[in-house]
Scaffold this motif. Structure first.
Motif, PDB file in Angstrom:
ATOM      1  N   GLY A   1      -4.074 -13.386   1.786  1.00  0.00           N
ATOM      2  CA  GLY A   1      -3.496 -14.219   2.840  1.00  0.00           C
ATOM      3  C   GLY A   1      -2.776 -15.436   2.272  1.00  0.00           C
ATOM      4  N   GLU A   2      -3.318 -15.989   1.195  1.00  0.00           N
ATOM      5  CA  GLU A   2      -2.688 -17.161   0.570  1.00  0.00           C
ATOM      6  C   GLU A   2      -1.341 -16.794  -0.051  1.00  0.00           C
ATOM      7  N   VAL A   3      -1.308 -15.648  -0.712  1.00  0.00           N
ATOM      8  CA  VAL A   3      -0.042 -15.193  -1.317  1.00  0.00           C
ATOM      9  C   VAL A   3       0.996 -14.909  -0.234  1.00  0.00           C
ATOM     10  N   ILE A   4       0.585 -14.213   0.804  1.00  0.00           N
ATOM     11  CA  ILE A   4       1.502 -13.889   1.892  1.00  0.00           C
ATOM     12  C   ILE A   4       2.029 -15.171   2.540  1.00  0.00           C
ATOM     13  N   GLY A   5       1.160 -16.178   2.664  1.00  0.00           N
ATOM     14  CA  GLY A   5       1.588 -17.463   3.236  1.00  0.00           C
ATOM     15  C   GLY A   5       2.666 -18.116   2.383  1.00  0.00           C
ATOM     16  N   LEU A   6       2.503 -18.079   1.059  1.00  0.00           N
ATOM     17  CA  LEU A   6       3.506 -18.638   0.145  1.00  0.00           C
ATOM     18  C   LEU A   6       4.843 -17.909   0.270  1.00  0.00           C
ATOM     19  N   ILE A   7       4.768 -16.586   0.335  1.00  0.00           N
ATOM     20  CA  ILE A   7       5.995 -15.785   0.416  1.00  0.00           C
ATOM     21  C   ILE A   7       6.696 -16.013   1.753  1.00  0.00           C
ATOM     22  N   LYS A   8       5.926 -16.121   2.821  1.00  0.00           N
ATOM     23  CA  LYS A   8       6.527 -16.380   4.131  1.00  0.00           C
ATOM     24  C   LYS A   8       7.231 -17.737   4.135  1.00  0.00           C
ATOM     25  N   ALA A   9       6.609 -18.734   3.503  1.00  0.00           N
ATOM     26  CA  ALA A   9       7.238 -20.059   3.426  1.00  0.00           C
ATOM     27  C   ALA A   9       8.538 -19.995   2.619  1.00  0.00           C
ATOM     28  N   ASN A  10       8.527 -19.243   1.523  1.00  0.00           N
ATOM     29  CA  ASN A  10       9.748 -19.045   0.731  1.00  0.00           C
ATOM     30  C   ASN A  10      10.837 -18.397   1.578  1.00  0.00           C
ATOM     31  N   LYS A  11      10.431 -17.380   2.320  1.00  0.00           N
ATOM     32  CA  LYS A  11      11.376 -16.638   3.157  1.00  0.00           C
ATOM     33  C   LYS A  11      11.967 -17.542   4.242  1.00  0.00           C
ATOM     34  N   ASP A  12      11.120 -18.329   4.887  1.00  0.00           N
ATOM     35  CA  ASP A  12      11.592 -19.224   5.947  1.00  0.00           C
ATOM     36  C   ASP A  12      12.591 -20.242   5.411  1.00  0.00           C
ATOM     37  N   ARG A  13      12.314 -20.776   4.216  1.00  0.00           N
ATOM     38  CA  ARG A  13      13.249 -21.744   3.610  1.00  0.00           C
ATOM     39  C   ARG A  13      14.573 -21.081   3.256  1.00  0.00           C
ATOM     40  N   ALA A  14      14.490 -19.897   2.682  1.00  0.00           N
ATOM     41  CA  ALA A  14      15.710 -19.201   2.252  1.00  0.00           C
ATOM     42  C   ALA A  14      16.580 -18.790   3.433  1.00  0.00           C
ATOM     43  N   GLU A  15      15.930 -18.506   4.577  1.00  0.00           N
ATOM     44  CA  GLU A  15      16.667 -17.985   5.730  1.00  0.00           C
ATOM     45  C   GLU A  15      16.981 -19.046   6.770  1.00  0.00           C
ATOM     46  N   ALA A  16      16.770 -20.309   6.433  1.00  0.00           N
ATOM     47  CA  ALA A  16      16.965 -21.388   7.411  1.00  0.00           C
ATOM     48  C   ALA A  16      18.375 -21.398   7.986  1.00  0.00           C
ATOM     49  N   ASN A  17      19.363 -21.062   7.168  1.00  0.00           N
ATOM     50  CA  ASN A  17      20.761 -21.108   7.622  1.00  0.00           C
ATOM     51  C   ASN A  17      21.354 -19.722   7.880  1.00  0.00           C
ATOM     52  N   TYR A  18      20.499 -18.704   7.953  1.00  0.00           N
ATOM     53  CA  TYR A  18      20.995 -17.350   8.196  1.00  0.00           C
ATOM     54  C   TYR A  18      21.552 -17.198   9.610  1.00  0.00           C
ATOM     55  N   ASP A  19      22.528 -16.320   9.738  1.00  0.00           N
ATOM     56  CA  ASP A  19      22.977 -15.854  11.050  1.00  0.00           C
ATOM     57  C   ASP A  19      22.045 -14.693  11.407  1.00  0.00           C
ATOM     58  N   LYS A  20      20.936 -15.022  12.049  1.00  0.00           N
ATOM     59  CA  LYS A  20      19.863 -14.038  12.219  1.00  0.00           C
ATOM     60  C   LYS A  20      20.254 -12.798  13.021  1.00  0.00           C
ATOM     61  N   PRO A  21      21.024 -12.915  14.113  1.00  0.00           N
ATOM     62  CA  PRO A  21      21.441 -11.682  14.804  1.00  0.00           C
ATOM     63  C   PRO A  21      22.276 -10.766  13.903  1.00  0.00           C
TER      64      PRO A  21
END
Length: 335
Positions: free
Chosen positions: A122-142
């Motif tokens: 769970g700790e590793v997944i939490g770190l990866i999710k945080a990385n993903k959220d930061r990387a995708e902050a400016n994505y055109d999600k649709p």
């Protein structure tokens, strides 16, 4: 004069030290690549402990440095070998130090199933999710979602080729149905991608993510020649601006050249002998220097590439066979 000579000796010593250092680094990298290949081969043979230990030897040989993908693969081997501590060490390394973001892949990877009940998962997944959220902050999600869907469709169909061909044969009704379905889907996907390119240009991974960025290339790579020639200049410009991969552009350049009856540059296009079903490297310009050109765009050696088709690259043999190969292709075109 003595001072001048001493300075010269000092300069020569420095140059020799630098040359030895560069040679040592090259040797370390070569040894690293050799061990990585062995580790992956052991993984495929299901010798997971041997694979994991060989990955560790590779990192050690390279000054304990390793690429993100290799560390991820090492984690898989350690997990399958039942050594959770070492698996989590590698996963934490890529999550904390290398900003690993592929949450979707790691969550579904069955190689790591044995780790799921460990609280560290769970700790590793939490770190990866945080990385993903930061990387995708400016994505055109649709748009990311749309291109991800196209990517899955494009690659999903092509992943069936080997299985259907080996089960039913290259000229079977099932293979013909697959090709027809692929052509239909490619045509539909091309309409969507052309609209994106015409309206917004070649978008980089910072807007549509690495998968979305790769999808733009894949759909054009699978399009008709006129479409490829239309968007080739746009992709060249995208590579210059860091919005597309040089390695992908190399594949498109090769395909356009081949379709125009010219020799390819990077050796990416592989043909198949109709009589035997064996593969060959399509006509190639200046075979002696192909690996230099491949390296300049981030591609591995041609020998490694063609091994995926159970071929061995022998440049001297290829040069001797090239005139006959080109003659055969010309005759095939005239039929």
């Amino acid at each position: 004069m003595r001072t001048y000579l001493r300075d010269m000796r000092t300069s020569i010593t420095i140059v020799l030290s630098l040359l030895l250092s560069v040679a040592s680094i090259a040797q370390d990298e070569a040894r690293y690549e050799e061990l990585i290949k062995t580790a992956f081969a052991l993984y495929e043979q299901k010798d997971y402990k041997g694979s994991a230990e060989t990955y560790s030897k590779a990192f050690e040989a390279n000054g304990w440095k390793g690429y993100q993908g290799d560390r991820y693969n090492a984690a898989c081997s350690w997990a399958l070998a039942g050594v959770a501590d070492s698996a989590f060490f590698q996963l934490n390394r890529i999550a904390e130090k290398m900003n690993y973001t592929n949450l979707g892949h790691i969550s579904k990877d069955s190689d790591l199933n044995s780790l799921h009940t460990d609280k560290r998962w769970g700790e590793v997944i939490g770190l990866i999710k945080a990385n993903k959220d930061r990387a995708e902050a400016n994505y055109d999600k649709p748009l990311v979602a749309l291109l991800d869907s196209i990517h899955n469709e494009d690659q999903g169909l092509r992943q069936q080729i080997g299985e259907i061909e080996s089960k039913y044969g290259r000229d079977s009704k099932e293979m013909q149905e697959l090709w027809a379905n692929m052509a239909r889907k490619d045509s539909m996907n091309l309409i969507v991608v052309k609209r994106i390119l015409d309206e917004r240009g070649w978008l980089g991974a910072d807007v549509i993510g690495p998968t979305g960025n790769s999808t733009l290339f894949l759909v054009i790579q699978h399009a008709d020649l006129a479409t490829q020639e239309e968007y080739l200049p746009m992709m060249r410009e995208a590579v210059k601006n860091g919005k597309a991969q040089g390695s992908s552009l190399a594949l498109l350049e090769d395909r356009v050249l081949m379709r125009n009856g010219k020799r390819q540059i990077y050796g990416s296009q592989i043909g198949i002998y109709e009589e035997t079903g064996k593969h060959y490297v399509s006509p190639l310009e200046d075979p002696d220097r192909v690996d230099e050109r491949r390296a300049s765009v981030g591609l591995g050696t041609l020998a490694d590439y063609v091994s995926h088709w159970n071929m061995t690259w022998d440049v001297e043999s290829y040069k001797k066979q090239l005139p006959e190969l080109e003659k055969m292709l010309e005759e095939r075109k005239e039929k």
